[in-house]
Design a protein around this motif. Structure first.
Motif, PDB file in Angstrom:
ATOM      1  N   LYS A  42      64.596  58.099  56.332  1.00 37.58           N
ATOM      2  CA  LYS A  42      63.971  58.574  57.563  1.00 37.58           C
ATOM      3  C   LYS A  42      64.845  59.544  58.359  1.00 37.58           C
ATOM      4  O   LYS A  42      66.056  59.596  58.174  1.00 37.58           O
ATOM      5  N   GLY A  43      64.187  60.179  59.324  1.00 41.06           N
ATOM      6  CA  GLY A  43      64.854  61.206  60.136  1.00 41.06           C
ATOM      7  C   GLY A  43      64.117  62.492  59.874  1.00 41.06           C
ATOM      8  O   GLY A  43      64.205  63.027  58.778  1.00 41.06           O
ATOM      9  N   SER A  44      63.380  63.004  60.847  1.00 38.41           N
ATOM     10  CA  SER A  44      62.488  64.136  60.578  1.00 38.41           C
ATOM     11  C   SER A  44      63.005  65.458  61.112  1.00 38.41           C
ATOM     12  O   SER A  44      62.277  66.442  61.111  1.00 38.41           O
ATOM     13  N   LEU A  45      64.258  65.510  61.563  1.00 34.57           N
ATOM     14  CA  LEU A  45      64.728  66.730  62.210  1.00 34.57           C
ATOM     15  C   LEU A  45      65.836  67.382  61.400  1.00 34.57           C
ATOM     16  O   LEU A  45      66.737  66.693  60.910  1.00 34.57           O
ATOM     17  N   PRO A  46      65.814  68.713  61.284  1.00 33.36           N
ATOM     18  CA  PRO A  46      66.833  69.389  60.478  1.00 33.36           C
ATOM     19  C   PRO A  46      68.208  69.481  61.122  1.00 33.36           C
ATOM     20  O   PRO A  46      69.181  69.752  60.441  1.00 33.36           O
ATOM     21  N   THR A  47      68.313  69.271  62.440  1.00 33.28           N
ATOM     22  CA  THR A  47      69.628  69.357  63.100  1.00 33.28           C
ATOM     23  C   THR A  47      69.772  68.201  64.090  1.00 33.28           C
ATOM     24  O   THR A  47      68.781  67.659  64.575  1.00 33.28           O
ATOM     25  N   ALA A  48      71.010  67.841  64.404  1.00 33.96           N
ATOM     26  CA  ALA A  48      71.270  66.718  65.312  1.00 33.96           C
ATOM     27  C   ALA A  48      70.669  66.973  66.693  1.00 33.96           C
ATOM     28  O   ALA A  48      70.134  66.067  67.322  1.00 33.96           O
ATOM     29  N   VAL A  49      70.782  68.187  67.161  1.00 35.13           N
ATOM     30  CA  VAL A  49      70.128  68.582  68.407  1.00 35.13           C
ATOM     31  C   VAL A  49      68.957  69.471  67.997  1.00 35.13           C
ATOM     32  O   VAL A  49      69.161  70.549  67.445  1.00 35.13           O
ATOM     33  N   PRO A  50      67.715  69.026  68.221  1.00 32.05           N
ATOM     34  CA  PRO A  50      66.565  69.790  67.716  1.00 32.05           C
ATOM     35  C   PRO A  50      66.412  71.148  68.402  1.00 32.05           C
ATOM     36  O   PRO A  50      66.596  71.255  69.611  1.00 32.05           O
ATOM     37  N   THR A  51      66.087  72.202  67.627  1.00 31.40           N
ATOM     38  CA  THR A  51      65.908  73.529  68.226  1.00 31.40           C
ATOM     39  C   THR A  51      64.483  73.759  68.717  1.00 31.40           C
ATOM     40  O   THR A  51      64.273  74.581  69.588  1.00 31.40           O
ATOM     41  N   ASP A  52      63.501  73.080  68.144  1.00 33.01           N
ATOM     42  CA  ASP A  52      62.118  73.317  68.552  1.00 33.01           C
ATOM     43  C   ASP A  52      61.931  72.893  70.010  1.00 33.01           C
ATOM     44  O   ASP A  52      62.267  71.758  70.381  1.00 33.01           O
ATOM     45  N   ILE A  58      60.166  69.456  70.779  1.00 33.42           N
ATOM     46  CA  ILE A  58      60.973  68.284  70.413  1.00 33.42           C
ATOM     47  C   ILE A  58      62.252  68.243  71.257  1.00 33.42           C
ATOM     48  O   ILE A  58      62.709  67.178  71.661  1.00 33.42           O
TER      49      ILE A  58
END
Lengths: 149, 149, 149, 149, 149, 149, 149, 149, 149, 149
Positions: free
Chosen positions: G75-85, G88
Motif C-alpha cells: 500500500k501507499g498511493s503517492l509517488p513522493t513523501a510530500v505529494p505534489t498534486d 492531495i
C-alpha cells in the motif's frame, strides 16, 4: 570553553564586521593568497603557528582560539546539500549543468582519473568588460590518474 | 517516437562510442568551443539549425532527432543532488569547501550580486607541470548586481 | 543500441551467472588483481583495449559492448545514498562510527590532507582464525597534503 | 548537568586542544590501540572504570563526566548521511565505488554473510613510498555467515 | 536475459499468484522454515543447489533463473527508506518508538555490542486471544560484543 | 520553565547516570515491565499520577517535571529516519530485509490487516547458548483486520 | 506476465477511461461504498473472489489479473513523501497544520492512544452552500489505547 | 526578547501543564471551537486582540507575548516531513493510502479543483460504540474550482 | 557578540512587534519599495550606510547590528526545501504546476536563456474584485540569453 | 494501452516538435490563453470535450488519448523537489529569497490567509527595455482568508 572550530569562525566574522576589515588585508597580514586565507578563516583550512598568531592579533582572539586555528577542521562550508544562497547556487548549477561535460573533456584529454580538489589553487579576479565587468576564476588542480593494479 | 531530449543524448553517445569520435572533432565540425559543444551534445544547450544538421550527419540522426536538438532542453546533467562520480564530486566538494570563500571575495570586490552562470564561458586545458600535469579551468561569468528598487 | 555502460555491466553479470565464472578467473584472464578487475566489470573502472577484448571473449560481448568497456564510466555502484544491503552497509557503518577517528589519526600523523581514493589499491583476503575466519582488507592510498597558496 | 555523551566528547576535544595532547599519548595512557581509544574519546565506544578514570585525569573531567564515559553511547560520528569533509568523504566514496566489488569478492570467498563491524579492528599506519608516503589501513572483521533455518 | 535477482523474484510472485501457492507449502517443499523460505523467495537469501532446483520446479523457472537463486542477492526489500505500507510501517514505528528502549535494555544486560541480524532467526505465529487473535513474533539473534583492542 | 517532555527525559538520563540506577530497578519501583518503563522514561509513554510521583522521587524531579510525565509525549525516539547507531540499525535492517516476508506471512495467516504497534507488548531476555548467548525478543501485537465498508 | 498489483491498477484506470465508467457505478456493481471500492481499485485494498470477478468483467481483466485483485497489495498511493498534486497536498497540509491539534484533542478526550487507520471508514459528500458548495468528509476510526504492561 | 511565535507556544504549553488546563476550557474562555483554539495556541492561527488578551491572562503571558499572538505565524506544526508520532502518522498514512481515492472522488463529483484547507473547519468527537469507542472527525472545506482562462 | 545576520533579523522582528510597525512605514523611512525593504529586513538584501542607520534608529539597533545590515547576507529565507507554511507553499506549488509552462513560453518568446532573479523587481498590490479581492503580483526580470561560445 | 496522462503529454510534445507548432498557435486553436493552454498540454489541467477534440486533431491523437485529456491529471510538473533546470530554478529561488517577504506583505494588507493558486491566472509578456528586454509576469490570485470557527 571552545569545543569546535566553527566557534572560532564566528569570532572572526564578528570581529571582521566590527573592525571593518577586508579579506585582502587579512591575506596580506599572513602573506598568503586571499582565496586560501579566506577559506582558512571560514574554517576550511588549518593555519600554521605563525599565521594563527597573526590572525589572533588581527581578530583579537584568545590563546585557546589561536590553538584551534592550527587544528584541521571538519570541512564543508554550506548548511544544506543544495545551497540556497544565489551566488553559491550558481556554482552548484555549473556543476549540475556542466558536470558531465567537464568529466568528458578531462577524460578525453587525460584518460581515467580526476582533477584534484586538494592539490588545488584558485584565483578570483575582476575582468573589465565594456558590456559589464566579469568575474574571472582560474582553477588549477593536479590530474590524478586512477591507479590500476 | 522521440518524447524528450535525453533520448537524443543517448543516440549521440551511442554513436560516438561506435564511431570512436572525439568531442574536439565534434566541436570543430560545428565551429564552436569543445566545452559548449559537449554540453550541448549532452543535452544542456540548444543548437541552431545549421549546427543541428551538422551534428545529425556526424551522429547519423533522424530528422526528428535533429529537430529535438534545436529545442531548449530541461537542463541538469546529474542523476543525484550530490554526484557520486568521483571526478564530478570533486567539483561539488570545491563548491562545498570554497563556496563561502567565493561568496565573500566576490562581494568584497563587486558588492551584492552574483557571477552569472548564463552569460558564462569555460575553458579547460592541460597545464604541463614537472610534478604532474594539471587541469586548468578558466571560468568567466558576468557580474550581475542585485537590483534595489 | 547500447547507450550507457550499465547495460554492459548487466550483460557481464548475466553471462557470469550462466557460465558460472568466478571473479578470480576473470582477473587471471586479464592479469590484474581480483579487486580492480571486479570493480571494472561492475562498471567502476575503464579497461584498455587488450583487457576489453579478453573480457569480450570471456563474456561473449559484441564489439559495441567491448568499445564501451574502454570508456570511463559514470562511477558509483550503489542505488541509494545509504546502502541497504547488510554487507555493504557494514562498510558505511564503519565510515560513520570510525570516520572521525580516521580523520583525527591521519591528521595527527600527516597534517592536513586526505588519503587518496584514486591513487589507491585494496586487497581482500581470508584470515584463518580458530574463533571463526575473518575478512582482512588492506587498503593503501597515497597521502595528498592540502596545498596552501 | 550532563545529559548526553556528546557533551563529554566536547569537553575532551576542548581540553585536548588546550593541552596540546596527541591521540597516541591518550592511547598509551589507557594501554589500548590509538584507533579504539580515539573512537572511544570521540563518543563511539564505552570505557571501563579504570580507563574512564585515567581519561578523567588526563582531560580534567568531573566525576559525572567520568560516569558518562562508561555508558554505551548512541553511535554515529557524522553530522550528515553523506559526509562533507573531504578526508571522510573519500572513505564514503570508496564504499560507493568499491562497495559492490567488496560484496562480490567476500561472497565468492565465504558465501552469504557479512564482515562484522563489531568484532572488528583497524590499524592505520604511514607507509613510506618514494613517490609520496601512503596511508595504509588494515581492517579485520570476523566473517558472519547468514543463518538459514 | 536475466540481469538481476529481482527479475527472478517477479517470476516467483507471478507464478505463485497464478498457481495459488502458499508460502507454507513452498517452505515444506524445501524443508526450511516459512520465514527463511519466504525471505529467500523475495530475494533476500541465497539458496543451495537442491533448494533452488526444487523451487525451480515449483515456480516453473528456467535453468538461468535457477542459477540466479544460488547467487547472493543485493538485499533490502523496501522501495523507500521509510516504508509506506501500513503493515510494514508498524514495524518501522516499533523501531522508532522502542529503538532507544531496546538499546538501553540490551546494553544493561549484555554491555556494549549488538543483537546480530545475520546469526538470527524469526518465528511468526498466531496467538489465540478472546479479545482478538494476536501476532506473536519470536526473534533470536546472537549477542555480538564490541571488540576493544 | 519546562516546555517539552524531552527536557524531562534528559533530567532522568542525567540522574540515572549520576546515581547508577538500572532500568530493572526503575521498573520494579513502579511495578511495570522493564520494557514499558524504559520506553516511558525515554519519553515514549505517558505515566499515571502514582507512577509519575514514584519516578519523581527516584530521579529527583520537580513537581513541574512530574506533571510533564503524565502528558502524552510526541513519540519517536530516533534523531534520523535511518538510525546510525549500530544496535538500533540492526533492527531497521531486519525491517528492511524481512519486512516483505513479515507482510506476506501475516497476510497468509490472517488476511488483509496489520499487527498493532499500539495494543502491543515486548519482552527482551537473555537466551543462554553454548555458541554465544543470544538476545531473545518476543513481540505480541493484536491483529487488526482492514475494515471493508 | 503480471508481476505486481500496480500493473492491474493501470489496466483498471485505462479501461475506466476508455469506457467512461464512474467510481460510483463500480461501487454499486460490487455493493460496497464508493470510498472503499475506489481505494481497492487504485491498489490499496484486497477484494474477495466475488468482488474481484465482478470487477474483472467490468474492467475486462484476465483471470491472472483477477487473481491479483485478491492479493493484499503493497500500500501507499503517492509517488513522493510530500505529494505534489494540489488536491492531495491540501490533505498533507491539514496534517501538517492541524496534526498537533488533532493529537492534543484526541489525547484530552481519550488518553494515550491513536485513532485507527485500519478499523476506519470515510464518507465524502457534497455539502450545498450558498457561498459555494463544500466537500464534507466524515472519518471514523476506532480509538486504540496504548497498552501498558 | 521574543523573536518568533514558537517561543510563545512554548510558554503556553508550559503554563498549561503547570496549571492543568484543558483545551476545552481555553476554547470556552475565548468563545471559539476547541479545534481552532488549540491550533491557534499551538502556533498555527492568529488571534484577534480580545482573544489574545484573554489567552494572556489564562496563560500568564507578558504584553510582548500577547502582541505576538496577533501576528500571523509561520505555519506547519510537525518537526519532520513524515511525522514520527504514531497518532499523527496515522493521518499521514490516511493521506498516503486514501489520497488518490479522495482525489478521484472529489473530481468525479465536482470536476477539477480542490477542497480548501483555508476555508475549512473540523470537528472532533467521541463516537460511542459497543465494540470500542471511535474518533469521529468531520471536515468541511469549500470546493475551489480550477480557473481556466 | 553578533555572529551572523539572522541575529539582526530577529532583533528587527522583535522590535517590529513591540512597536507595532508596518513594513510600509519602514519602506517609507528609507525611501525604497516595500518589497525590497521587507526582503532586506528579513535578511535577504544588503543596505547601504544611510539606509542601515535609518533602520537602526527605527528598530533600536546597536552600532554592531547596523554594521551587519551592510554585509551581504547568506540568502534563502525558508527553513525547509519544500515550505510548510500554506501561503508560501502556494508559491512553491505554482512553480511546481506552472514551472514547465513558464519555461516553454519564455523559450518560445526569447529563445534559450532565463529570467533573472537578480536584475528583478516585484510589486504586490490588492486588486479589488466583487467576487473577493485578489492579490496581484507583478514581476519583472531581465531576460538573460545563454551565451554560446 | 494508455495508463496515465503523462503518456499523452509525451505524444503532444513529440508531435509538437515534429510539426514545429508554437504554443501560441495551440492556444488560439482552443481559444484560451497561452499560459493555461500550455499548462494543460503539459499535463497540469483538464480540458473539456471540445478543447480535447481540437487538440486531438492538432496533435494527431487517438480517441483514447483524447479521452485522457479530459481526465483531471495528477499535477506537479517537476522531476525533483528542487528543480535543476536553471530557468525554473530561478523561480524556486524567488520563492526562497522572497517567500517570507511575500508572506509578510500579504498578511499586512489582507490579514491571515493565502493567495489562491487555484483561482489564479498568469500572464507572461515581453517588456521592451533599452538595457535588455525583460520578462514581465503578472499573477493574480484570489485572497482566501483563514476561516476562524
Amino acid at each position: 570553553m571552545i569545543t569546535c572550530r566553527s566557534q572560532v569562525t564566528e569570532m572572526i566574522l564578528s570581529c571582521k564586521v566590527r573592525k571593518g576589515l577586508k579579506w585582502r588585508q587579512v591575506a596580506e597580514a599572513i602573506g598568503m593568497s586571499k582565496e586560501w586565507t579566506t577559506a582558512g578563516c571560514l574554517g576550511q583550512m588549518a593555519f600554521d603557528k605563525t599565521q594563527a598568531e597573526t590572525l589572533g592579533k588581527l581578530f583579537e582572539l584568545s590563546d585557546e582560539a589561536i590553538a584551534w586555528l592550527q587544528i584541521v577542521p571538519y570541512k564543508g562550508s554550506l548548511p544544506t546539500a543544495v545551497p540556497t544562497d544565489p551566488l553559491i547556487y550558481r556554482w552548484y548549477e555549473l556543476v549540475n549543468v556542466y558536470g558531465s561535460t567537464i568529466k568528458e573533456l578531462i577524460h578525453e584529454e587525460f584518460g581515467d582519473g580526476i582533477m584534484s580538489a586538494i592539490d588545488f589553487s584558485m584565483d578570483i579576479q575582476r575582468e573589465a568588460d565594456p558590456k559589464g565587468d566579469r568575474v574571472k576564476v582560474v582553477m588549477s588542480g593536479k590530474f590524478l590518474p586512477y591507479k590500476s593494479y
